[in-house]
Design an enzyme around this catalytic site. Structure first.
Site, PDB file in Angstrom:
ATOM      1  N   ASP A 170      -0.034  -7.392   1.313  1.00  0.00           N
ATOM      2  CA  ASP A 170      -0.439  -6.155   1.972  1.00  0.00           C
ATOM      3  C   ASP A 170       0.719  -5.162   1.833  1.00  0.00           C
ATOM      4  O   ASP A 170       1.798  -5.507   1.335  1.00  0.00           O
ATOM      5  CB  ASP A 170      -0.839  -6.391   3.434  1.00  0.00           C
TER       6      ASP A 170
HETATM    7  C1  BGC Z   1      -3.916  -2.459   5.217  1.00  0.00           C
HETATM    8  C2  BGC Z   1      -4.760  -2.979   4.069  1.00  0.00           C
HETATM    9  C3  BGC Z   1      -4.973  -1.886   3.060  1.00  0.00           C
HETATM   10  C4  BGC Z   1      -3.626  -1.407   2.584  1.00  0.00           C
HETATM   11  C5  BGC Z   1      -3.696  -0.361   1.484  1.00  0.00           C
HETATM   12  C6  BGC Z   1      -2.662  -1.769   4.725  1.00  0.00           C
HETATM   13  O1  BGC Z   1      -2.004  -1.109   5.758  1.00  0.00           O
HETATM   14  O2  BGC Z   1      -3.603  -3.522   6.078  1.00  0.00           O
HETATM   15  O3  BGC Z   1      -5.977  -3.478   4.573  1.00  0.00           O
HETATM   16  O4  BGC Z   1      -5.771  -2.349   2.009  1.00  0.00           O
HETATM   17  O5  BGC Z   1      -2.922  -0.866   3.690  1.00  0.00           O
HETATM   18  O6  BGC Z   1      -4.096   0.869   1.965  1.00  0.00           O
END
Ligand code: BGC
Length: 740
Positions: free
Chosen positions: A268
């Site tokens: 993530d």
């Molecule tokens: C979130 C993810 C997301 C990623 C990219 C993160 O803060 O937890 O679910 O896909 O950002 O935007």
């Protein structure tokens, strides 16, 4: 035509041969480049990004959504880097791209895999017009905590429902052919147990036993892997002491060794760097090492891989085979997507975005997602001929942005059709529709506009209140400890109620709310989640009976926040509550002696039942279940059980019902839930019609992880129910025997 290394690899050899051939040509630097994903949200290619692409330092970008820019990024990667490897272009296409479907939790309330699949298909087609070839969805974290802001993005509390809808979403995004136009790679996230964050506080620690992990939180991921999901994303949280982005047990033992996943795992945002913040590592070098060893193939946003992996390999701390495996997983996905053959996106595909098909799909999903929680004395549907004036009141009646919900980076509020506009277009010719916003937003306080709202309600035949939460009150990092209607909405309800007019509440929200303080103050409740672009027309059709409500709750609605986690498939415990054993706090005598005799698992101030159970939802039709039968009282392990019941529509209008099958395994080598959903069917019944609802259940579908963490079905006795919610009482039983 360029003469990159990639372009010289024989297109006719197998994907594995092409991966191996390309890998042989790569320097360590270029391999680490493939493992790196950079943010690219500008609508042009910044100099530094272009340079990194040329140097082969980037395997993927995220957040680039302007087709010219995306094509230029691809061109640099394909034509100006030595290897010529095309880019994965990622974006959070969570519940729509420009045309916004209901939030995933709302889509789950449709209990309709076809609708969910079509929504994802439309989203994939729209996103693909910009060059995006990878979405960070579906989010399939089981969520039993309505305080958690990201429950909005989830498919609810249940494993079986989440499994079915997760697979439908993966199929919708990826299509039959991943390399076809309009198909994009999908990403099951967040691996794993992110939804179990303590007290629903986003990013908080999770403490989940291995048995619970396997029986609950991992199962949707297993289903997604079996359905061919191309990628997985790790979660931000730590689980049993080990943050997911450094968790070898999850990423290697389970995902690779047990499930044979051959796609790739992305971290993530910054979550590898966070390993140090968690206190798992002392520095970024340690974080890069732990994540790579654990099995994170690609790093999102942060640069611990770019900065450290080469040194770690050269010093012998990291085996280069780990790097090779990660790169192979990424290249395999790129080949499967057909990116090497077709890296560019055609311009001028505007006819796809927001077209009539997209809007119809969004409306159908919204229609089926709305759950009618209450309808006293036939308050709904509203009958146009009987009304002359309708009051439309509340902060969410005409709030184009708020009806879209969380994660709508590319959605546009201008396209939203609000309930207020839709009611006008549906009945405005015949009825005087008067609108008072009453509150600036859902968090507003009582003000003079309340008086105006009361006056308008007083002069109308019925008041429709549009209440709930604005978009920004749910989603990532937007958890709430109090899940009542925010602000002074309950006060608004009471004031309107006092007019004596019928009161209809339409609630738009990103989570289940505690409605205990308003449920008795209104005649009917439609719970509409954040219904998306076409939420307005769907709600208007439901209010005026053009269509009968058919959504069913994908998550339990607690009476009080202190009951959380409350979910239907809980364990029985040694002291299960019954109506007879519940004592209310007000009924306890002063100086009553302390005793545990007859005491059971409930709260003195809330009892043990929810306000609305999982699977619940009313209709304008009147559905009745009877004659539940099991074809075989006894079934051999490895065979099937046929269970059926008669469902009739005793009402006077057509309606759709979601018939649900629940079982209970009475004795297990680990304790088993009191009920588990094992099947559902959405059926349309004309007035007076009776159908037989039949479920065929293979004994494998009753399997669970026991003490040895192996999946197995134990012979023994089972209870089985069919009905319209998890609270159905129509029950019979069957036995599974093992005569082999
Ligand atoms: C979130 C993810 C997301 C990623 C990219 C993160 O803060 O937890 O679910 O896909 O950002 O935007």
């Amino acid at each position: 035509m360029n003469a990159s290394v990639a372009s010289m690899i024989d297109e006719n050899s197998s994907v594995e041969q092409r991966v191996a051939a390309l890998l042989r040509e790569m320097t360590l630097d270029e391999k680490i480049g493939q493992m790196s994903q950079l943010n690219a949200s500008e609508n042009y290619v910044p100099q530094h990004l272009g340079d990194e692409l040329r140097a082969g330092h980037v395997g993927s970008v995220l957040n680039a959504v302007e087709v010219g820019t995306v094509n230029e990024l691809q061109r640099i990667a394909v034509e100006e880097s030595r290897l010529g490897i095309p880019l994965l272009v990622g974006r959070d296409v969570i519940h729509g791209f420009q045309t916004i479907m209901p939030i995933p939790l709302g889509q789950a309330a449709t209990w309709n895999p076809d609708v969910v699949r079509q929504g994802a298909r439309v989203s994939a087609h729209e996103a693909a017009t910009t060059g995006v070839n990878w979405t960070f969805a579906p989010m399939i974290d089981i969520s039993r905590d309505a305080r958690w802001g990201r429950i909005a993005e989830s498919l609810g509390e249940d494993v079986y429902l989440t499994n079915k809808l997760a697979v439908a979403m993966v199929e919708g995004f990826q299509g039959d052919d991943l390399s076809a136009n309009g198909s994009i790679a999908s990403c099951a996230k967040h691996f794993a147990a992110y939804g179990a964050a303590e007290s629903g506080r986003d990013y908080a620690t999770t403490n989940v036993s291995e048995n619970e992990l396997r029986n609950v939180y991992l199962r949707p991921f297993k289903a997604a892997v079996e359905a061919g999901v191309t990628t997985l994303m790790t979660s931000f949280s730590d689980i049993d002491g080990v943050p997911a982005s450094g968790n070898e047990f999850l990423l290697r033992d389970v995902l690779r060794d047990e499930w044979n996943f051959d796609g790739f795992v992305v971290s993530d945002w910054d979550s590898i760097r966070h390993l140090q913040v968690h206190g798992l590592t002392a520095n970024e070098k340690g974080s890069a090492l732990q994540a790579a060893v654990a099995g994170v193939d690609m790093e999102m946003a942060s640069s611990t891989y770019r900065d450290n992996l080469a040194g770690l390999v050269e010093s012998g701390q990291l085996d280069v085979r780990i790097v090779d495996d990660a790169v192979a997983n990424i290249l395999r996905t790129k080949f499967r997507l057909g990116l090497f053959e077709n890296p560019y996106t055609a311009l001028d595909q505007n006819n796809i975005v927001g077209n009539a098909h997209a809007l119809q799909t969004a409306k159908k999903a919204a229609l089926q997602s709305v759950v009618m929680l209450k309808n006293e004395n036939g308050a709904l549907p509203l009958v146009t001929e009987e009304l002359s004036t309708v009051a439309v009141i509340g902060p969410l009646a005409d709030a184009p942005h708020e009806q879209l919900g969380t994660w709508i980076f590319d959605g546009s509020a201008e396209q939203s059709v609000t309930p207020m506009h839709a009611i006008h277009s549906l009945v405005g010719h015949d009825i005087d529709v008067r609108y008072v916003r009453a509150m600036e937003n859902s968090r507003g306080r009582a003000n003079e506009a309340f008086d105006e709202a009361v006056a308008v309600a007083q002069d109308s035949d019925v008041a429709i209140l549009f209440l709930g939460e604005e978009s920004i009150l749910s989603g990532e990092a937007h958890s709430r400890a109090d899940i009542n209607l925010p602000g002074d909405q309950a006060e608004l309800v009471r004031r309107i109620r006092a007019t004596g007019k019928p009161v209809i509440a339409v609630i738009l929200a990103g989570r289940p709310l505690t409605l205990t303080n308003i449920v008795d103050e209104v005649d009917a409740i439609l719970f509409a989640w954040h219904p998306g672009t076409m939420g307005g027309p769907a709600i208007a059709d439901l209010l005026f009976g053009v269509v009968s409500p058919s959504g069913k709750l994908p998550a339990t609605f607690p009476r009080m926040v202190g009951q959380i986690p409350i979910y239907y498939n809980q364990k029985n415990t040694g002291k299960p509550p019954t109506p007879e054993t519940v004592v209310h706090i007000d009924d306890i005598d002063t100086h009553a002696p302390q005793t545990s005799l007859g005491m059971t698992a409930f709260h003195l101030d809330a009892g043990y039942t929810p306000l609305f159970p999982f699977g619940f939802g009313l209709s304008y039709a009147k559905f009745h279940y009877e004659n539940l039968r099991v074809a075989e009282q006894e079934t051999q392990l490895g065979e099937t059980i046929t269970i059926n019941a008669e469902l009739s529509n005793r009402g006077s209008v057509v309606g759709e019902e979601v018939a649900q099958l629940y079982v209970r395994d009475l004795v297990g080598n680990v304790t088993r839930p009191v009920r588990e959903l094992k099947g559902f069917q959405r059926l349309r019944l004309e007035p007076g019609e009776t159908v037989t609802v039949e479920f065929v259940l293979h004994t494998d579908e009753l399997a669970f992880y026991g003490r040895n963490m192996q999946l197995m079905t134990e012979p023994g006795d089972f209870h089985v129910w069919i009905g319209g919610s998890s609270d159905t009482h129509l029950r019979t039983e069957f036995r599974i025997v093992d005569n082999h």
